[in-house]
Design an enzyme around this catalytic site. Structure first.
Site, PDB file in Angstrom:
ATOM      1  N   ALA B  10      32.758  -8.070 -38.715  1.00 18.48           N
ATOM      2  CA  ALA B  10      34.053  -8.671 -37.463  1.00 18.48           C
ATOM      3  C   ALA B  10      32.912  -9.487 -36.593  1.00 18.48           C
ATOM      4  O   ALA B  10      31.529  -9.693 -37.419  1.00 18.48           O
ATOM      5  CB  ALA B  10      33.141  -7.268 -36.145  1.00 18.48           C
ATOM      6  N   CYS B  11      33.994 -10.301 -36.247  1.00 14.48           N
ATOM      7  CA  CYS B  11      33.274 -11.425 -35.160  1.00 14.48           C
ATOM      8  C   CYS B  11      34.063 -11.043 -33.958  1.00 14.48           C
ATOM      9  O   CYS B  11      35.084 -10.670 -33.966  1.00 14.48           O
ATOM     10  CB  CYS B  11      33.364 -12.736 -35.522  1.00 14.48           C
ATOM     11  SG  CYS B  11      34.790 -12.856 -36.354  1.00 14.48           S
ATOM     12  N   GLY B  12      33.748 -12.088 -33.350  1.00 11.99           N
ATOM     13  CA  GLY B  12      34.258 -12.139 -31.487  1.00 11.99           C
ATOM     14  C   GLY B  12      35.553 -12.062 -31.638  1.00 11.99           C
ATOM     15  O   GLY B  12      36.387 -11.911 -31.118  1.00 11.99           O
TER      16      GLY B  12
END
Lengths: 157, 95
Positions: B10-12
């Site tokens: 996951a990331c932004g």
């Protein structure tokens, strides 16, 4: 040099820039990309909004941290990169821990228009910032040629 | 042969950062003979995708209470602490 030269227009490089906030940095660099026709007018506000909630400061364990602001693909016309360096650091929040503030000397503003496609752009930035001395060399660059020299050492054809 | 372990990265915005991390994990685990299936998402989407996931690796804070192991790290971007994080991921996936 291929990746950086493909995405980074010399007109989107601002050396020894002055800005007080991440928002001002994004307006400065986003304005360059907009003037070059690389991003839609909505891009700047979208990056500013994202930076406020999902910051992009990357701590490097030195006084020369970097930030990589970016946003969703729909605001982008053509994949591009803009670069600014700062003699006086701009305070960004840490991507991993937004409560932590980082003095940033080099900002790569990324305009990505397809999910998972311009991966090499960030990959190349990651390789550059992991090379000892590279961020310091970038921050100290006084000419665009010195920027290319600092970027070139990690780039592959 | 056991089915591959599922790693949710996951990331932004799920545009660039998570892809760099996903590629690195895939490469490092392959080199260690561990089969992984990698999925990518935004940090805010993690709770809705957590069910059949073995491990979450995120570059940004994820919502609390996930009931699965979570590693939050920038090591694949900055290089700092990378070997430690790879060892941690390997331990979770071999468990």
């Amino acid at each position: 040099m291929s990746t950086f030269s493909r995405f980074l227009d010399p007109q989107a490089i601002v050396l020894r820039a002055e800005a007080d906030t991440p928002e001002a940095v994004i307006r400065l660099l986003g304005g360059k990309l907009q003037a070059l026709g690389r991003v839609h007018p909505s891009f700047v506000e979208a990056v500013i909004a994202r930076e406020a909630t999902m910051p992009t400061g990357l701590p490097l364990g030195t006084a020369f941290n970097v930030a990589v602001p970016h946003t969703d693909p729909e605001h982008v016309i053509a994949p591009s990169l803009a670069l600014a360096t700062f003699d006086t650091p701009v305070v960004f929040s840490n991507m991993e821990d937004p409560d932590e503030k980082l003095p940033v000397r080099v900002v790569f503003l990324m305009a990505l228009n397809e999910r998972k496609r311009q991966i090499e752009m960030l990959q190349q930035i990651a390789e550059t910032i992991q090379r000892p001395g590279a961020v310091e060399a970038l921050a100290g660059a006084r000419t665009v040629d010195e920027v290319w020299a600092a970027l070139d050492q990690t780039s592959f054809a | 042969m056991a089915s591959p372990k599922v790693v949710l990265v996951a990331c932004g915005t799920a545009v660039a950062t998570s892809t760099v991390v996903a590629n690195a994990i895939e490469e490092e685990m392959k080199a260690r003979g561990i089969a992984v299936s990698i999925r990518q998402c935004k940090a805010t989407e993690v709770p809705s995708l957590i069910d059949d996931v073995d491990l979450v690796v995120s570059t940004t804070p994820v919502p609390p209470g996930l009931k699965k192991p979570v590693i939050t790290t920038l090591a694949f971007l900055t290089g700092i602490g990378k070997e430690d994080v790879i060892a941690q991921i390997e331990r979770h996936l071999r468990a």
